[in-house]
Scaffold this active site. Structure first.
Site, PDB file in Angstrom:
ATOM      1  N   HIS A   1     -16.603   5.006-106.626  1.00  0.00           N
ATOM      2  CA  HIS A   1     -16.305   4.155-107.785  1.00  0.00           C
ATOM      3  C   HIS A   1     -17.580   3.923-108.581  1.00  0.00           C
ATOM      4  O   HIS A   1     -18.598   4.586-108.371  1.00  0.00           O
ATOM      5  CB  HIS A   1     -15.606   2.856-107.359  1.00  0.00           C
ATOM      6  CG  HIS A   1     -16.380   2.029-106.389  1.00  0.00           C
ATOM      7  ND1 HIS A   1     -17.620   1.509-106.671  1.00  0.00           N
ATOM      8  CD2 HIS A   1     -16.088   1.636-105.124  1.00  0.00           C
ATOM      9  CE1 HIS A   1     -18.051   0.824-105.632  1.00  0.00           C
ATOM     10  NE2 HIS A   1     -17.156   0.893-104.670  1.00  0.00           N
TER      11      HIS A   1
ATOM     12  N   HIS B   1     -21.097   3.203-106.708  1.00  0.00           N
ATOM     13  CA  HIS B   1     -21.697   4.414-106.139  1.00  0.00           C
ATOM     14  C   HIS B   1     -22.264   5.304-107.248  1.00  0.00           C
ATOM     15  O   HIS B   1     -23.333   5.881-107.116  1.00  0.00           O
ATOM     16  CB  HIS B   1     -20.647   5.272-105.417  1.00  0.00           C
ATOM     17  CG  HIS B   1     -19.859   4.552-104.370  1.00  0.00           C
ATOM     18  ND1 HIS B   1     -18.488   4.479-104.398  1.00  0.00           N
ATOM     19  CD2 HIS B   1     -20.246   3.890-103.257  1.00  0.00           C
ATOM     20  CE1 HIS B   1     -18.059   3.819-103.350  1.00  0.00           C
ATOM     21  NE2 HIS B   1     -19.098   3.446-102.635  1.00  0.00           N
TER      22      HIS B   1
ATOM     23  N   CYS C   1     -16.681 -11.231 -88.910  1.00  0.00           N
ATOM     24  CA  CYS C   1     -15.800 -10.801 -90.006  1.00  0.00           C
ATOM     25  C   CYS C   1     -15.510  -9.317 -89.813  1.00  0.00           C
ATOM     26  O   CYS C   1     -16.424  -8.500 -89.828  1.00  0.00           O
ATOM     27  CB  CYS C   1     -16.436 -11.034 -91.376  1.00  0.00           C
ATOM     28  SG  CYS C   1     -15.432 -10.305 -92.710  1.00  0.00           S
TER      29      CYS C   1
ATOM     30  N   CYS D   1     -16.552  -7.136 -92.886  1.00  0.00           N
ATOM     31  CA  CYS D   1     -17.993  -6.853 -93.007  1.00  0.00           C
ATOM     32  C   CYS D   1     -18.535  -6.141 -91.777  1.00  0.00           C
ATOM     33  O   CYS D   1     -19.655  -5.628 -91.799  1.00  0.00           O
ATOM     34  CB  CYS D   1     -18.792  -8.141 -93.184  1.00  0.00           C
ATOM     35  SG  CYS D   1     -18.389  -9.051 -94.666  1.00  0.00           S
TER      36      CYS D   1
ATOM     37  N   CYS E   1     -15.808 -16.033 -95.026  1.00  0.00           N
ATOM     38  CA  CYS E   1     -16.744 -14.949 -95.342  1.00  0.00           C
ATOM     39  C   CYS E   1     -16.978 -14.936 -96.857  1.00  0.00           C
ATOM     40  O   CYS E   1     -16.017 -14.903 -97.619  1.00  0.00           O
ATOM     41  CB  CYS E   1     -16.160 -13.605 -94.903  1.00  0.00           C
ATOM     42  SG  CYS E   1     -17.015 -12.203 -95.664  1.00  0.00           S
TER      43      CYS E   1
ATOM     44  N   HIS F   1     -15.351 -11.570 -98.307  1.00  0.00           N
ATOM     45  CA  HIS F   1     -13.915 -11.314 -98.164  1.00  0.00           C
ATOM     46  C   HIS F   1     -13.049 -12.547 -98.362  1.00  0.00           C
ATOM     47  O   HIS F   1     -11.835 -12.442 -98.495  1.00  0.00           O
ATOM     48  CB  HIS F   1     -13.632 -10.691 -96.793  1.00  0.00           C
ATOM     49  CG  HIS F   1     -14.208  -9.315 -96.665  1.00  0.00           C
ATOM     50  ND1 HIS F   1     -15.469  -9.081 -96.182  1.00  0.00           N
ATOM     51  CD2 HIS F   1     -13.693  -8.105 -97.008  1.00  0.00           C
ATOM     52  CE1 HIS F   1     -15.705  -7.773 -96.218  1.00  0.00           C
ATOM     53  NE2 HIS F   1     -14.653  -7.169 -96.714  1.00  0.00           N
TER      54      HIS F   1
ATOM     55  N   LYS G   1     -16.893  -9.042-108.440  1.00  0.00           N
ATOM     56  CA  LYS G   1     -17.704  -7.943-107.908  1.00  0.00           C
ATOM     57  C   LYS G   1     -16.907  -6.645-108.004  1.00  0.00           C
ATOM     58  O   LYS G   1     -15.720  -6.606-107.738  1.00  0.00           O
ATOM     59  CB  LYS G   1     -18.059  -8.245-106.456  1.00  0.00           C
ATOM     60  CG  LYS G   1     -18.853  -7.136-105.775  1.00  0.00           C
ATOM     61  CD  LYS G   1     -19.069  -7.475-104.317  1.00  0.00           C
ATOM     62  CE  LYS G   1     -19.420  -6.224-103.523  1.00  0.00           C
ATOM     63  NZ  LYS G   1     -19.494  -6.469-102.085  1.00  0.00           N
TER      64      LYS G   1
ATOM     65  N   LYS H   1     -13.590  -2.007-104.241  1.00  0.00           N
ATOM     66  CA  LYS H   1     -12.183  -1.710-104.047  1.00  0.00           C
ATOM     67  C   LYS H   1     -11.446  -2.939-103.518  1.00  0.00           C
ATOM     68  O   LYS H   1     -10.283  -3.157-103.812  1.00  0.00           O
ATOM     69  CB  LYS H   1     -12.033  -0.542-103.086  1.00  0.00           C
ATOM     70  CG  LYS H   1     -10.702   0.139-103.271  1.00  0.00           C
ATOM     71  CD  LYS H   1     -10.595   1.423-102.473  1.00  0.00           C
ATOM     72  CE  LYS H   1      -9.222   2.017-102.676  1.00  0.00           C
ATOM     73  NZ  LYS H   1      -8.572   2.375-101.439  1.00  0.00           N
TER      74      LYS H   1
HETATM   75 ZN   LIG Z   1     -16.526 -10.239 -94.708  1.00  0.00          ZN
END
Ligand SMILES: [Zn+2]
Length: 507
Positions: free
Chosen positions: A18, A21, A126, A129, A143, A146, A293, A296
């Site tokens: 994406h 990257h 998490c 992560c 988190c 997330h 952010k 995905k």
């Molecule tokens: Zn996380």
């Protein structure tokens, strides 16, 4: 000049490439082209990070085994970079046999030295992560990435004595403030080092995860994905026999979300392994969309090849390099991309090229005429000499947006030079024809130098510009070619075609 070894992160193989990257890879490609043109030995490594929970989960969700999954995703990365014209010297996969053996060798070595120990651990984990969180790192108990509640896990694991290297790391950052750039990120790391960094859990029991590199000293465990992935920066060189030559010149490009693994885990791992530190960690911000952010997990995806199909790869590159100040966040918008394309590219550069080459055709059938420098001509040459100096200084500091600004100041100067010298008016007087020819010669030089200076940023445009000027690639590569030496009298230029067709603003 010292060699330069540049790495992108090895990208996590849980989805297709994406915008995030692509930006990092464009920066690596730009640095590679820039330094190659200046005669510096340059080596760029990118790759895919293929182990861990998230990949096992993504493979399961797709109904395939993890190896089939990572083969597919890793190929998608390589295909995308090829189609986008992004070049590198090596592509490393963490499932490659050499990398796996290298990681196991380093683990065995650190274990033998006593810096890896067995212990029990209870913590907040998490799964997204793939790491444990400390209470104070959570936001409202969730988190921060997330926004899900971590799970409390108790298990026996292997730990790396990271804390034992804390003082050495603080001293290293003190002695080498240039190690992390921009400086705001160094300060962030220095602040983290005010509290104990603790030891790092570097194993995952196979009862929970099998998709990883088995520990060489205990087959019931696989290696924590960061301890595996970070070592790819060295294993890629090791495999090619380039470690001694290039590792001491390593510069890592990363986005800010992976600052801690690169600024704390990685240098302490290198110390424990008895390897020298990297030379520089260059940290960029996020591309934001709808103030979130770009990833995905929040559903905001810009596909590089769709952007290429819609606007051309160079326009996409130009926008990304021009609108993000390296280190800071930037807002991605297609309307802003189109504004850059129609403004800077079509009006600024494209229009200059077509005006000059059209006049060259209609007055001299494309043949370049002799020079006869006047003060205005000297000022034009000087504007491009200044641009080159500024570009060199800005690229050395990762300020790609400033480098492009500097080149476009010279292009503005060239466009004004056309207006003030007015060759289209002089051409009506047959007696002034030699002056018209001389003015166009200066402008062909301006376009030739533009093609050279713009090549690291807009490689396709540079080639097309060279073709229009009737110049071979070698002429383009020779940055030290003197102004006035590129076009012998009578040299043939080509009838212009639009470098950047204008695009309608997206709805
Ligand atoms: Zn996380």
């Amino acid at each position: 000049m010292e060699p330069l070894y540049v790495t992108t992160p090895i990208y996590y193989a849980n989805g297709e490439p994406h915008l995030g990257h692509t930006y990092t890879t464009i920066v690596a490609d730009t640095l590679r082209r820039f330094w190659c043109a200046r005669g510096r030995r340059t080596f760029v490594v990118t790759g895919t990070d293929e182990h861990g929970d998230k990949i096992a989960q993504a493979a399961a969700a797709a109904g395939v085994d993890p190896k089939t999954w990572v083969d597919r995703i890793s190929a998608a990365f390589r295909d995308t970079w090829r189609a986008a014209g992004l070049e590198y010297d090596a592509f490393v996969r963490t499932t490659d046999a050499h990398h796996v053996a290298f990681v196991r060798g380093v683990l065995a070595d650190i274990h033998a030295k006593g810096d890896i120990y067995f212990g029990s651990y209870r913590g907040l984990y998490c799964y997204g992560c793939e790491r444990f969180y400390q209470e104070r790192e959570l936001v409202d108990g969730l988190c921060p990435d997330h926004r899900t509640a971590p799970t409390e896990i108790a298990e026996e694991n292997y730990f790396f004595r990271m804390g034992a290297y804390q003082e050495r790391l603080a001293a290293l950052l003190d002695a080498h403030p240039e190690l992390i750039t921009p400086d705001g990120y160094r300060k962030e790391v220095v602040a983290l080092l005010r509290d104990p960094i603790g030891d790092l859990c570097i194993s995952r029991p196979k009862s929970r995860l099998t998709w990883g590199i088995s520990l060489p000293f205990d087959d019931r465990y696989v290696t924590y994905v960061w301890f595996d992935a970070l070592l790819s920066y060295v294993s890629a060189l090791d495999e090619r026999g380039l470690r001694a030559e290039l590792w001491p010149h390593a510069e890592h490009l990363i986005a800010k979300d992976i600052l801690k693994p690169h600024a704390i885990y990685w240098p302490t791992m290198l110390m424990a392994a008895g390897l020298p530190s990297y030379r520089r960690l260059a940290v960029h911000g996020y591309w934001q969309m709808d103030a979130g952010k770009m990833s995905k997990s929040v559903g905001n995806v810009v596909r590089p090849l769709e952007m290429k199909a819609r606007y051309g790869m160079d326009a996409f590159r130009y926008y990304l390099l021009r609108d993000m100040a390296f280190g800071q966040d930037a807002e991605f918008s297609e309307a802003a991309l189109v504004a850059r394309l129609n403004g800077d590219l079509a009006n600024g550069l494209g229009n200059l090229a077509s005006r000059v080459l059209r006049m060259q055709q209609s007055y001299f059938a494309g043949a370049v005429q002799p020079r006869a420098p006047e003060p205005a001509d000297e000022a034009l040459r000087e504007a491009f000499a200044v641009a080159r100096t500024e570009i060199d200084a800005h690229v050395a500091e990762f300020a790609f947006h400033r480098a492009l600004e500097a080149l476009w100041r010279a292009l503005d100067h060239a466009n004004k030079y056309v207006t003030t010298t007015a060759p289209f008016t002089l051409a009506k007087d047959p007696a002034r024809r030699p002056r018209v020819g001389a003015i166009l010669h200066e402008l062909c030089e301006a376009l030739r130098v533009t093609a050279q200076l713009v090549e690291p940023f807009l490689p396709e445009t540079a080639c097309r510009l060279a073709d229009l000027l009737g110049l071979p690639a070698e002429r383009l590569a020779d940055l030290d070619l003197a102004w006035g030496a590129a076009f012998p009298a009578g040299h043939a230029t080509v009838a212009p075609v639009a470098l950047f067709p204008r695009v309608e603003t997206p709805a």
